[in-house]
Enzyme design. Structure first.
Site, PDB file in Angstrom:
ATOM      1  N   GLN A 272       0.936  -1.026   0.075  1.00  0.00           N
ATOM      2  CA  GLN A 272       0.070  -0.074  -0.027  1.00  0.00           C
ATOM      3  C   GLN A 272       0.767   1.229   0.066  1.00  0.00           C
ATOM      4  O   GLN A 272       0.230   2.467  -0.137  1.00  0.00           O
ATOM      5  CB  GLN A 272      -1.089   0.126   1.564  1.00  0.00           C
ATOM      6  CG  GLN A 272      -2.013  -1.163   1.125  1.00  0.00           C
ATOM      7  CD  GLN A 272      -2.807  -1.355   2.631  1.00  0.00           C
ATOM      8  OE1 GLN A 272      -3.677  -0.564   2.780  1.00  0.00           O
ATOM      9  NE2 GLN A 272      -2.020  -2.157   3.560  1.00  0.00           N
TER      10      GLN A 272
ATOM     11  N   VAL B 114       3.753   3.888  -1.138  1.00  0.00           N
ATOM     12  CA  VAL B 114       4.143   4.846  -2.587  1.00  0.00           C
ATOM     13  C   VAL B 114       5.381   5.279  -2.720  1.00  0.00           C
ATOM     14  O   VAL B 114       5.872   6.035  -3.538  1.00  0.00           O
ATOM     15  CB  VAL B 114       2.935   5.775  -2.847  1.00  0.00           C
ATOM     16  CG1 VAL B 114       1.668   5.520  -2.889  1.00  0.00           C
ATOM     17  CG2 VAL B 114       3.313   6.890  -1.521  1.00  0.00           C
ATOM     18  N   ASP B 115       6.178   4.819  -1.478  1.00  0.00           N
ATOM     19  CA  ASP B 115       7.641   5.061  -1.548  1.00  0.00           C
ATOM     20  C   ASP B 115       8.579   4.248  -2.377  1.00  0.00           C
ATOM     21  O   ASP B 115       9.716   5.048  -2.663  1.00  0.00           O
ATOM     22  CB  ASP B 115       7.963   5.120  -0.091  1.00  0.00           C
ATOM     23  CG  ASP B 115       7.945   3.841   0.585  1.00  0.00           C
ATOM     24  OD1 ASP B 115       8.287   2.739   0.037  1.00  0.00           O
ATOM     25  OD2 ASP B 115       7.470   3.998   1.784  1.00  0.00           O
TER      26      ASP B 115
ATOM     27  N   HIS C  91      -1.339   1.495  -4.313  1.00  0.00           N
ATOM     28  CA  HIS C  91      -1.787   2.663  -4.347  1.00  0.00           C
ATOM     29  C   HIS C  91      -0.863   3.340  -5.380  1.00  0.00           C
ATOM     30  O   HIS C  91      -0.920   4.885  -5.234  1.00  0.00           O
ATOM     31  CB  HIS C  91      -1.747   3.388  -3.014  1.00  0.00           C
ATOM     32  CG  HIS C  91      -2.820   2.883  -2.118  1.00  0.00           C
ATOM     33  ND1 HIS C  91      -2.470   2.697  -0.686  1.00  0.00           N
ATOM     34  CD2 HIS C  91      -4.252   2.249  -2.373  1.00  0.00           C
ATOM     35  CE1 HIS C  91      -3.661   1.976  -0.149  1.00  0.00           C
ATOM     36  NE2 HIS C  91      -4.668   1.824  -1.256  1.00  0.00           N
TER      37      HIS C  91
ATOM     38  N   CYS D 235      -0.284  12.633 -16.301  1.00  0.00           N
ATOM     39  CA  CYS D 235      -0.929  13.717 -16.931  1.00  0.00           C
ATOM     40  C   CYS D 235      -2.347  13.369 -16.838  1.00  0.00           C
ATOM     41  O   CYS D 235      -2.957  12.104 -17.469  1.00  0.00           O
ATOM     42  CB  CYS D 235      -0.762  13.924 -18.431  1.00  0.00           C
ATOM     43  SG  CYS D 235      -1.853  15.140 -19.280  1.00  0.00           S
TER      44      CYS D 235
ATOM     45  N   CYS E 273      -3.940  13.647 -20.965  1.00  0.00           N
ATOM     46  CA  CYS E 273      -3.604  12.387 -22.111  1.00  0.00           C
ATOM     47  C   CYS E 273      -3.259  11.264 -21.414  1.00  0.00           C
ATOM     48  O   CYS E 273      -2.961  10.111 -22.198  1.00  0.00           O
ATOM     49  CB  CYS E 273      -2.519  13.101 -22.835  1.00  0.00           C
ATOM     50  SG  CYS E 273      -0.693  13.169 -22.052  1.00  0.00           S
TER      51      CYS E 273
END
Length: 297
Positions: A117, A119-120, A135, A143, A146
């Site tokens: 979980q 994000v590091d 996550h 972006c 796009c």
């Protein structure tokens, strides 16, 4: 106004306290086929706080929500200004003993998979490439217009060029602050006002970190892949997660419904505690290093 993410669960009364006995964890891993589900508690020993522990960032910080980021230009400016400073600490963070232990377990063939979980990117930095990032990752940027994906290092360089005097001033404000699990630090509005954003290099659209913000949905294909891993696992080992949000808790519920043993190593209570067959309340680095030693790895 930023509102605090809803945290509605309360610890279940009457559960026995968490144990310090690692033997059931060792035996489950020795049998093979274990699936690891890790959370922010695995990275606290690398200097990145968790959300809900004794020193968790939710006690002093309200994380960005998807709705606020997409609807409010000032919120985006504030996020990226704070993140520009916080990225320094995230980029400097190094894997700890817990990350290295998980990599060793995977290398020994005892795991069927790892879902994080976090994000590091620290589990990958510890040498384990096959990780499902539930996550997303702060090391990528997407972006919103796009869909182009790019590296955070490239954006860092562009933001530094666009804001040559920002970081020195901002770092003075943030000198005493700790980086938050979502990669930013607290800054006063005065330090944010002059911060200049940069657009997508492909279409000129709005950039967002490639992470699932609070209020955002995990991509269905990613959820399906995780459910597949849970279905194949002989046991599920939860490391450093309170399982407060449904994105992780649903996999523990799936395992429990299938009578797959769930073992939790976490400091403090968690929403999945009633579903666990065994709970250990020890620091992750110490506990996992001990497990690896007992397994002779």
């Amino acid at each position: 106004m930023r509102t605090r993410p809803t945290l509605t669960w309360e610890p279940v009364a009457g559960l026995p306290p968490a144990s310090t006995d690692l033997a059931p964890v060792v035996e489950a891993l020795r049998a093979g086929g274990a699936l690891v589900l890790s959370g922010a508690g695995l990275s606290t020993e690398s200097g990145i706080p968790d959300y809900r522990g004794e020193h968790g960032s939710l006690r002093r910080h309200t994380p960005m929500t998807y709705q606020e980021f997409t609807a409010d230009a000032w919120a985006r400016r504030r996020y990226w200004a704070r993140s520009q400073v916080g990225w320094r600490a995230m980029a400097r963070a190094r894997p700890n003993g817990g990350h290295r232990a998980v990599a060793a377990l995977a290398g020994a063939g005892l795991l069927t998979g790892v879902i994080t979980q976090n994000v590091d990117g620290l589990q990958q930095a510890a040498g384990l490439d096959d990780v499902v990032e539930l996550h997303g990752s702060l090391r990528r940027v997407i972006c919103l217009d796009c869909g182009d994906l790019s590296g955070r290092t490239t954006l860092d360089e562009r933001l530094r060029e666009a804001n040559p005097e920002f970081e020195t001033a901002a770092e003075r404000h943030a000198a005493a602050a700790r980086v938050n699990p979502d990669g930013d630090v607290e800054l006063p509005d005065a330090a944010v006002e002059r911060f200049r954003l940069v657009p997508c290099q492909v279409c000129g659209g709005v950039l967002k970190p490639d992470v699932v913000f609070f209020g955002e949905t995990v991509p269905p294909a990613r959820v399906a892949a995780c459910r597949g891993l849970v279905a194949e696992a002989r046991s599920v080992l939860v490391l450093g997660s309170s399982l407060t949000v449904m994105s992780g808790l649903r996999f523990v519920r799936q395992a429990a419904q299938a009578a797959t043993p769930v073992l939790i190593v976490n400091q403090g209570p968690g929403r999945g505690d009633p579903l666990a067959t065994h709970r250990v309340g020890l620091p992750l680095g110490q506990a996992l290093s001990d497990v690896v030693t007992r397994l002779g790895l």
